[in-house]
Design a protein around this motif. Structure first.
Motif: not given
Length: 87
Positions: A7-35
């Protein structure tokens, strides 16, 4: 989801916010698809089919795909295998 990103030309770990955002999206997928998302990362073919299901459900704009991106990143985290965008 302890992964590195470029990101921005350098390598780094994902931030806590970006991880939380992805987890929220995964939970949304589980709910939408009931899986349990774990069922969709069993193998590459199942994961690719699930990405097509997400696209065909028209639940996200193809210009901004946080749900499919979250799934792709989780799949890579869980399996070590990367699936590029398919649409």
């Amino acid at each position: 989801l302890e992964q590195k990103r470029y990101w921005n030309g350098k390598e780094d770990f994902y931030t806590e916010n970006s991880v939380n955002s992805r987890v929220k999206c995964l939970k949304k997928l589980e709910k939408i698809f009931n899986i349990d998302i774990e069922e969709k990362i069993k193998n590459r073919d199942v994961a690719k089919e699930f990405l097509k299901e997400i696209r065909n459900r028209n639940i996200e704009d193809l210009k901004h795909t946080p749900l499919s991106n979250a799934f792709r990143h989780y799949y890579k985290f869980a399996t070590g295998d990367f699936i590029d965008k398919i649409f």
